[in-house]
Design a protein around this motif. Structure first.
Motif, PDB file in Angstrom:
ATOM      1  N   PRO A   1      -7.895   2.387  -4.768  1.00 38.71           N
ATOM      2  CA  PRO A   1      -7.859   3.613  -3.645  1.00 38.71           C
ATOM      3  C   PRO A   1      -8.638   2.920  -2.606  1.00 38.71           C
ATOM      4  CG  PRO A   1      -9.051   4.442  -5.815  1.00 38.71           C
ATOM      5  CD  PRO A   1      -8.553   2.982  -6.067  1.00 38.71           C
TER       6      PRO A   1
ATOM      7  N   SER B   1       0.861  -0.900  -0.020  1.00 39.31           N
ATOM      8  CA  SER B   1       0.208  -0.153   0.056  1.00 39.31           C
ATOM      9  C   SER B   1       0.857   1.106   0.052  1.00 39.31           C
ATOM     10  CB  SER B   1      -0.783  -0.050   1.226  1.00 39.31           C
ATOM     11  OG  SER B   1      -0.169   0.040   2.514  1.00 39.31           O
TER      12      SER B   1
ATOM     13  N   ASP C   1      -9.142   7.056   3.765  1.00 34.29           N
ATOM     14  CA  ASP C   1      -8.385   7.609   4.673  1.00 34.29           C
ATOM     15  C   ASP C   1      -8.266   7.134   6.124  1.00 34.29           C
ATOM     16  OD1 ASP C   1      -8.044   9.706   2.782  1.00 34.29           O
ATOM     17  OD2 ASP C   1      -9.174  11.108   3.477  1.00 34.29           O
TER      18      ASP C   1
ATOM     19  N   ASP D   1      -3.334  10.180  -4.008  1.00 35.47           N
ATOM     20  CA  ASP D   1      -4.112   9.083  -3.740  1.00 35.47           C
ATOM     21  C   ASP D   1      -3.785   7.874  -2.746  1.00 35.47           C
ATOM     22  OD1 ASP D   1      -6.391  10.473  -4.982  1.00 35.47           O
ATOM     23  OD2 ASP D   1      -6.550   9.171  -6.601  1.00 35.47           O
ATOM     24  N   ARG D   2      -4.307   7.645  -1.875  1.00 34.82           N
ATOM     25  CA  ARG D   2      -3.791   6.520  -0.972  1.00 34.82           C
ATOM     26  C   ARG D   2      -4.465   5.008  -1.632  1.00 34.82           C
ATOM     27  NH1 ARG D   2      -5.597   5.658   3.574  1.00 34.82           N
ATOM     28  NH2 ARG D   2      -3.920   5.544   4.848  1.00 34.82           N
ATOM     29  N   VAL D   3      -3.589   4.101  -1.831  1.00 42.87           N
ATOM     30  CA  VAL D   3      -3.938   2.923  -2.723  1.00 42.87           C
ATOM     31  C   VAL D   3      -3.379   1.668  -1.794  1.00 42.87           C
ATOM     32  CG1 VAL D   3      -4.267   4.135  -4.865  1.00 42.87           C
ATOM     33  CG2 VAL D   3      -1.864   3.099  -4.242  1.00 42.87           C
TER      34      VAL D   3
ATOM     35  N   THR E   1      -8.852   7.931 -13.327  1.00 43.13           N
ATOM     36  CA  THR E   1      -9.326   7.387 -12.190  1.00 43.13           C
ATOM     37  C   THR E   1      -8.660   7.582 -11.093  1.00 43.13           C
ATOM     38  OG1 THR E   1      -8.160   5.381 -12.785  1.00 43.13           O
ATOM     39  CG2 THR E   1     -10.614   5.410 -13.477  1.00 43.13           C
ATOM     40  N   HIS E   2      -7.156   8.010 -11.044  1.00 45.23           N
ATOM     41  CA  HIS E   2      -6.503   8.395 -10.175  1.00 45.23           C
ATOM     42  C   HIS E   2      -5.790   9.774 -10.103  1.00 45.23           C
ATOM     43  CE1 HIS E   2      -6.451   4.086 -10.380  1.00 45.23           C
ATOM     44  NE2 HIS E   2      -6.107   3.767  -9.135  1.00 45.23           N
TER      45      HIS E   2
ATOM     46  N   GLU F   1       1.064   5.613  -1.585  1.00 46.40           N
ATOM     47  CA  GLU F   1       0.615   6.801  -2.317  1.00 46.40           C
ATOM     48  C   GLU F   1       0.983   6.997  -3.788  1.00 46.40           C
ATOM     49  OE1 GLU F   1       1.297  10.217  -0.276  1.00 46.40           O
ATOM     50  OE2 GLU F   1       3.419   9.804   0.135  1.00 46.40           O
TER      51      GLU F   1
END
Length: 360
Positions: A148, A64, A151, A81-83, A76-77, A66
């Motif tokens: 995604p 995981s 948070d 973004d945190r993924v 889409t990103h 960013e």
């Protein structure tokens, strides 16, 4: 950047190098700064050659982080973004995806044979395990591999959802569809096996028997929802005592060997389900006589990546975690940094650790 490198299949130790770069960035791709990665037994299997993987390569497929860059055509990103990393994303348009079996999509396997790293010092191309390679500080993958996350989901927990947790929970919920009040046995209680136990508990199993040769894993299984935990030599006695000799409704094999699959078959009642979750070797064959296959009507259910819709499984897992129905933080027995990765590998080989989180 730094990364953990395996130069040849069969090496016991990884080399932490500082001259690695992520390559292949362009249209349809994203670059991810990895914040956390889980150490899965599949990584060990790739290192030893049990699972096919070209070398040299960077292990790791649970990760995981960013997004730090977005290629042309990616809508889409966004940067920041945190993924989490999905090593087998559904394409959405192949026959398997159209049947609702995105976990069987083969399109992503094209990434496996394409190097996505390079050593700047030597110019050597380097592969990422399963087309990813999360034992690196950064990586480039197709946008579909970056899912995604909200948070409130910590990076270490998100990393585990990327494979082990989804595989285990899905085996019980999607593949087996464990019935309320049933009797379940789980052979192999590492991180995936513990997730199977939690999935069976969510589904309402009345009895969940954990089977593992390592005492610490048996103790952990009880904390995560198993009603009883036994060593392999006591499994037959547990079957006779708990099921009056009939066998369990569901037996999950989470080791990846033909010998334990045979044990699972023998411990399953007539008409019950043998669920094969462990990833085994190409040359380890399992056979069964045709009379038993017909007469006992036991269902043999392989479970690839937990079965079903992988992206929906992620969402469900996060919902269960938020509701307190599954314990994901407890799966992480210890956290290490990249420089300590070989110590973590040794612990994983002893069978003690459920999951190691590597923080980058």
């Amino acid at each position: 950047m730094r990364a953990a490198l395996q130069s040849e299949i069969g090496q016991d130790k990884l080399e932490v190098v500082e001259d690695m770069e992520a390559v292949g960035f362009g249209p349809g791709k994203v670059k991810i700064r990895i914040r956390a990665t889980g150490l899965c037994h599949s990584d060990l299997s790739a290192m030893s050659g049990v699972l096919p993987q070209p070398a040299p390569f960077i292990p790791g497929h649970e990760g995981s982080g960013e997004i730090v860059d977005v290629g042309d055509g990616v809508t889409t990103h966004r940067i920041g973004d945190r993924v989490l990393v999905c090593w087998l994303p559904p394409c959405g348009h192949c026959p398997a995806c159209k049947r609702g079996q995105g976990h069987l999509c083969l399109e992503a396997f094209g990434n496996v044979a394409t190097p996505n790293f390079r050593r700047t010092g030597t110019g050597t191309d380097v592969f990422g395990f399963a087309g990813t390679g999360t034992f690196a500080e950064e990586m480039v993958v197709p946008a579909a591999c970056a899912v995604p996350i909200p948070d409130d989901l910590p990076y270490d927990i998100a990393a585990l959802i990327g494979c082990g947790v989804t595989t285990g929970l899905g085996a019980a919920i999607n593949t087996a569809q464990v019935e309320t009040g049933s009797c379940v046995a789980v052979i192999g209680c590492g991180g995936v096996g513990i997730s199977v136990i939690q999935g069976a508990k969510v589904r309402g199993a009345a009895q969940i028997i954990a089977v593992d040769p390592v005492a610490s894993r048996r103790e952990a299984a009880l904390r995560f929802g198993a009603t009883e935990a036994v060593a392999p030599e006591a499994f037959a006695d547990a079957k006779n005592r708990i099921t009056a000799g009939e066998g369990f409704d569901y037996v999950f094999e989470v080791v990846g060997k033909s010998a334990t699959t045979q044990t699972a078959y023998e411990m399953t009642r007539r008409g019950g389900s043998v669920v094969v979750v462990g990833a085994g070797a190409l040359d380890d064959n399992y056979s069964i006589n045709m009379f038993s296959l017909f007469f006992d009507e036991k269902k043999i259910l392989p479970s690839m990546y937990g079965g079903g819709d992988v992206l929906r499984s992620y969402e469900r897992t996060i919902a269960l975690w938020r509701a307190g129905r599954v314990d994901l933080a407890g799966l992480i027995t210890h956290r290490v940094h990249l420089a300590e990765i070989n110590d973590a590998l040794d612990q994983m080989r002893t069978g003690v650790a459920l999951r190691t989180c590597i923080e980058l």
